[in-house]
Design a protein around this motif. Structure first.
Motif, PDB file in Angstrom:
ATOM      1  N   ASN A   6      -4.714  10.004  -2.793  1.00 43.55           N
ATOM      2  CA  ASN A   6      -5.242   9.530  -4.126  1.00 43.55           C
ATOM      3  C   ASN A   6      -4.727   8.458  -4.922  1.00 43.55           C
ATOM      4  OD1 ASN A   6      -2.592   9.412  -5.866  1.00 43.55           O
ATOM      5  ND2 ASN A   6      -1.927  11.121  -4.853  1.00 43.55           N
ATOM      6  N   GLU A   7      -5.241   7.616  -5.639  1.00 41.99           N
ATOM      7  CA  GLU A   7      -5.382   5.688  -5.369  1.00 41.99           C
ATOM      8  C   GLU A   7      -3.873   5.486  -5.821  1.00 41.99           C
ATOM      9  OE1 GLU A   7      -7.144   2.270  -8.771  1.00 41.99           O
ATOM     10  OE2 GLU A   7      -7.878   4.891  -9.406  1.00 41.99           O
ATOM     11  N   ASP A   8      -3.116   6.521  -6.406  1.00 38.86           N
ATOM     12  CA  ASP A   8      -1.731   5.783  -6.737  1.00 38.86           C
ATOM     13  C   ASP A   8      -0.489   6.038  -5.562  1.00 38.86           C
ATOM     14  OD1 ASP A   8       0.355   5.058  -8.635  1.00 38.86           O
ATOM     15  OD2 ASP A   8       1.380   6.848  -7.769  1.00 38.86           O
ATOM     16  N   ASN A   9      -0.976   6.945  -4.664  1.00 41.73           N
ATOM     17  CA  ASN A   9      -0.303   7.158  -4.017  1.00 41.73           C
ATOM     18  C   ASN A   9      -0.688   5.771  -2.993  1.00 41.73           C
ATOM     19  OD1 ASN A   9       1.883   8.804  -2.441  1.00 41.73           O
ATOM     20  ND2 ASN A   9      -0.236   8.721  -0.479  1.00 41.73           N
ATOM     21  N   ILE A  10      -2.693   5.551  -2.490  1.00 41.92           N
ATOM     22  CA  ILE A  10      -2.704   4.493  -1.683  1.00 41.92           C
ATOM     23  C   ILE A  10      -2.410   3.315  -1.781  1.00 41.92           C
ATOM     24  CG2 ILE A  10      -4.690   3.678  -0.716  1.00 41.92           C
ATOM     25  CD1 ILE A  10      -6.104   6.371  -1.065  1.00 41.92           C
ATOM     26  N   GLN A  11      -2.161   3.102  -3.850  1.00 43.22           N
ATOM     27  CA  GLN A  11      -2.256   1.683  -3.922  1.00 43.22           C
ATOM     28  C   GLN A  11      -0.654   1.584  -3.531  1.00 43.22           C
ATOM     29  OE1 GLN A  11      -3.563  -0.847  -4.339  1.00 43.22           O
ATOM     30  NE2 GLN A  11      -5.193  -0.154  -5.241  1.00 43.22           N
ATOM     31  N   ARG A  12       0.803   2.376  -3.281  1.00 44.00           N
ATOM     32  CA  ARG A  12       2.041   2.590  -3.654  1.00 44.00           C
ATOM     33  C   ARG A  12       1.854   1.920  -1.914  1.00 44.00           C
ATOM     34  NH1 ARG A  12       6.426   6.846  -6.271  1.00 44.00           N
ATOM     35  NH2 ARG A  12       5.024   6.718  -7.931  1.00 44.00           N
ATOM     36  N   ILE A  13       0.747   2.428  -1.301  1.00 44.18           N
ATOM     37  CA  ILE A  13       1.309   2.430   0.483  1.00 44.18           C
ATOM     38  C   ILE A  13       0.804   0.710   0.823  1.00 44.18           C
ATOM     39  CG2 ILE A  13       0.680   2.920   2.671  1.00 44.18           C
ATOM     40  CD1 ILE A  13       0.623   5.967   1.493  1.00 44.18           C
ATOM     41  N   LEU A  14      -0.590   0.699   0.783  1.00 48.51           N
ATOM     42  CA  LEU A  14      -0.569  -0.835   0.532  1.00 48.51           C
ATOM     43  C   LEU A  14       0.369  -1.894  -0.177  1.00 48.51           C
ATOM     44  CD1 LEU A  14      -4.524  -0.479  -0.459  1.00 48.51           C
ATOM     45  CD2 LEU A  14      -3.172   0.316   2.539  1.00 48.51           C
ATOM     46  N   ALA A  15       0.799  -1.500  -1.291  1.00 49.92           N
ATOM     47  CA  ALA A  15       1.580  -2.961  -1.642  1.00 49.92           C
ATOM     48  C   ALA A  15       2.891  -2.238  -0.924  1.00 49.92           C
ATOM     49  CB  ALA A  15       2.015  -2.303  -2.697  1.00 49.92           C
ATOM     50  N   LEU A  16       3.270  -1.845   0.084  1.00 48.03           N
ATOM     51  CA  LEU A  16       4.641  -1.780   0.709  1.00 48.03           C
ATOM     52  C   LEU A  16       4.388  -2.548   1.726  1.00 48.03           C
ATOM     53  CD1 LEU A  16       7.396  -1.239   1.928  1.00 48.03           C
ATOM     54  CD2 LEU A  16       6.350   1.804   2.045  1.00 48.03           C
ATOM     55  N   LEU A  17       2.937  -1.753   2.469  1.00 46.56           N
ATOM     56  CA  LEU A  17       2.971  -2.742   3.674  1.00 46.56           C
ATOM     57  C   LEU A  17       2.558  -4.270   3.908  1.00 46.56           C
ATOM     58  CD1 LEU A  17       0.865  -0.202   5.947  1.00 46.56           C
ATOM     59  CD2 LEU A  17       2.945  -0.474   5.917  1.00 46.56           C
ATOM     60  N   HIS A  18       1.973  -4.214   2.020  1.00 39.95           N
ATOM     61  CA  HIS A  18       1.886  -5.962   2.518  1.00 39.95           C
ATOM     62  C   HIS A  18       3.109  -6.723   2.289  1.00 39.95           C
ATOM     63  CE1 HIS A  18       0.476  -9.937   0.324  1.00 39.95           C
ATOM     64  NE2 HIS A  18      -0.930  -9.681   1.037  1.00 39.95           N
ATOM     65  N   SER A  19       4.072  -5.908   1.349  1.00 36.72           N
ATOM     66  CA  SER A  19       5.354  -6.604   1.377  1.00 36.72           C
ATOM     67  C   SER A  19       5.907  -6.715   2.795  1.00 36.72           C
ATOM     68  CB  SER A  19       6.676  -6.430   0.003  1.00 36.72           C
ATOM     69  OG  SER A  19       6.593  -4.883   0.861  1.00 36.72           O
TER      70      SER A  19
ATOM     71  N   VAL B 184     -11.375   4.619   0.329  1.00 36.15           N
ATOM     72  CA  VAL B 184     -10.629   4.233   0.974  1.00 36.15           C
ATOM     73  C   VAL B 184     -10.117   2.809   1.928  1.00 36.15           C
ATOM     74  CG1 VAL B 184      -7.707   4.614   1.722  1.00 36.15           C
ATOM     75  CG2 VAL B 184      -9.517   6.841   0.626  1.00 36.15           C
ATOM     76  N   GLN B 185     -10.707   3.158   3.058  1.00 39.06           N
ATOM     77  CA  GLN B 185     -11.677   1.633   4.321  1.00 39.06           C
ATOM     78  C   GLN B 185     -10.992   0.756   3.610  1.00 39.06           C
ATOM     79  OE1 GLN B 185     -13.812   3.062   7.615  1.00 39.06           O
ATOM     80  NE2 GLN B 185     -13.219   0.720   8.223  1.00 39.06           N
ATOM     81  N   ARG B 186     -12.332   0.802   2.840  1.00 39.15           N
ATOM     82  CA  ARG B 186     -13.101  -0.239   2.003  1.00 39.15           C
ATOM     83  C   ARG B 186     -12.075  -1.261   1.302  1.00 39.15           C
ATOM     84  NH1 ARG B 186     -14.387  -2.257  -2.723  1.00 39.15           N
ATOM     85  NH2 ARG B 186     -13.606  -0.776  -4.372  1.00 39.15           N
ATOM     86  N   VAL B 187     -11.159  -0.480  -0.177  1.00 40.94           N
ATOM     87  CA  VAL B 187     -10.157  -0.875  -0.258  1.00 40.94           C
ATOM     88  C   VAL B 187      -9.496  -1.450   0.703  1.00 40.94           C
ATOM     89  CG1 VAL B 187      -8.021   0.281  -1.948  1.00 40.94           C
ATOM     90  CG2 VAL B 187     -10.696   0.972  -2.258  1.00 40.94           C
ATOM     91  N   ALA B 188      -8.532  -0.900   1.278  1.00 39.97           N
ATOM     92  CA  ALA B 188      -7.450  -1.392   2.229  1.00 39.97           C
ATOM     93  C   ALA B 188      -8.043  -2.657   2.691  1.00 39.97           C
ATOM     94  CB  ALA B 188      -7.296  -0.358   3.167  1.00 39.97           C
ATOM     95  N   GLU B 189      -9.682  -2.455   3.385  1.00 36.62           N
ATOM     96  CA  GLU B 189     -10.104  -4.067   4.072  1.00 36.62           C
ATOM     97  C   GLU B 189      -9.760  -5.122   2.915  1.00 36.62           C
ATOM     98  OE1 GLU B 189     -12.144  -2.055   7.954  1.00 36.62           O
ATOM     99  OE2 GLU B 189     -13.395  -2.882   6.194  1.00 36.62           O
ATOM    100  N   GLN B 190     -10.669  -4.637   2.135  1.00 38.00           N
ATOM    101  CA  GLN B 190     -10.162  -6.034   0.981  1.00 38.00           C
ATOM    102  C   GLN B 190      -9.309  -6.489   1.032  1.00 38.00           C
ATOM    103  OE1 GLN B 190     -11.641  -4.327  -3.119  1.00 38.00           O
ATOM    104  NE2 GLN B 190     -13.586  -5.719  -2.395  1.00 38.00           N
TER     105      GLN B 190
END
Length: 284
Positions: A214-227, A269-275
């Motif tokens: 789901n979008e919220d879970n994925i965005q939390r993970i991307l934000a964590l990894l980015h940090s 999901v791949q597109r969002v992460a790559e972006q």
């Protein structure tokens, strides 16, 4: 199905249930994957239910059964091989001999040995000694883990790894505890620790409908990894390959009827992460 406890497992003996050769996933190159038995987590989508119990298990394959009378229910005595033992104890030296049979493939492909499970952190002392021996021989080493263990236990093992394949699942702490029996604050602290220590971490996200996809879970993970400065992400789409194992073990498969994510969902999901600047691998 019957269960029985084997001898007490020490740091000199591991309890495993499979050694998978010629794997092209679970790390770089051609790999030999050692599956450790025992996992404290309760992921509904687990594709290796035989890994959950630390006990050695015996199952009966109906397709092979001769229906002998009387049935001895004994793996060694069964004439058709219908009774099968899941799990065995193996010493450090024995496991070294087993995996080093594949050394030529490691050298040719840049591959090596990955420890999976179950959860390898349940047998971390043995695993740490085992990987240290492999590294002395120049073998590439990796583990797959959910990272939910005391920090020093994880760190000592991770320091013997060329890479740590680190699963991130449900990012809501209360739901992670209720659904997965995972201590999310400890997992996140351990991920921070590995990144700070300069350990090569490969984050992985299982894409599970109704749980992680789901979008919220994925965005939390991307934000964590980015940090944390981590820019690699492996996506692991849900599948139904584990369902026959649940039937064999006479356990309920609670994900029956749940469709794997559509290719378009995975691609999004791949597109969002790559972006967001991540190097994404689907599978692996």
């Amino acid at each position: 199905m019957t269960l029985f406890a084997g001898p007490r497992i020490s740091s000199d003996v591991a309890r495993i249930f499979n050694i998978q050769r010629y794997s092209l996933n679970d790390g770089q190159g051609i790999r030999t994957v050692v599956f450790f038995k025992g996992c404290p987590h309760t992921c509904p989508w687990c594709a290796n239910p035989e890994s959950i119990s630390v006990k050695i298990e015996t199952v009966r394959r109906e397709s092979k059964c001769l229906h002998c009378q009387p049935c001895l229910r004994d793996v060694k005595e069964c004439p058709s091989g219908a009774f099968e033992q899941i799990g065995r104890d193996i010493t450090l030296d024995e496991l070294m001999c087993e995996v080093m049979k594949d050394d030529v493939f490691f050298r040719a492909s840049g591959g090596g040995v990955t420890l999976s499970g179950g959860e390898v952190l349940m047998q971390a002392e043995f695993a740490t000694r085992f990987l240290a021996r492999l590294r002395q021989l120049g073998v590439h080493t990796a583990i797959e883990t959910a990272g939910d263990a005391p920090a020093q236990r994880l760190l000592r093992l991770a320091q013997q790894c060329d890479e740590v394949l680190f699963d991130l699942k449900i990012m809501d702490a209360e739901r992670a505890r209720q659904v997965l029996n995972i201590n999310l604050p400890r997992v996140l602290a351990n991920l921070n620790m590995l990144a700070a220590e300069g350990i090569t971490v490969v984050p992985r996200l299982p894409l599970i409908p109704g749980f992680t996809l789901n979008e919220d879970n994925i965005q939390r993970i991307l934000a964590l990894l980015h940090s944390l400065g981590l820019r690699v992400l492996h996506l692991l789409p849900f599948h139904q390959y584990g369902e026959p194992k649940y039937r064999l073990l006479e356990r309920e498969w609670t994900m029956a009827g749940v469709a794997p994510p559509a290719m378009a969902e995975v691609a999004e999901v791949q597109r969002v992460a790559e972006q967001a600047g991540f190097q994404v691998t689907v599978g692996g």
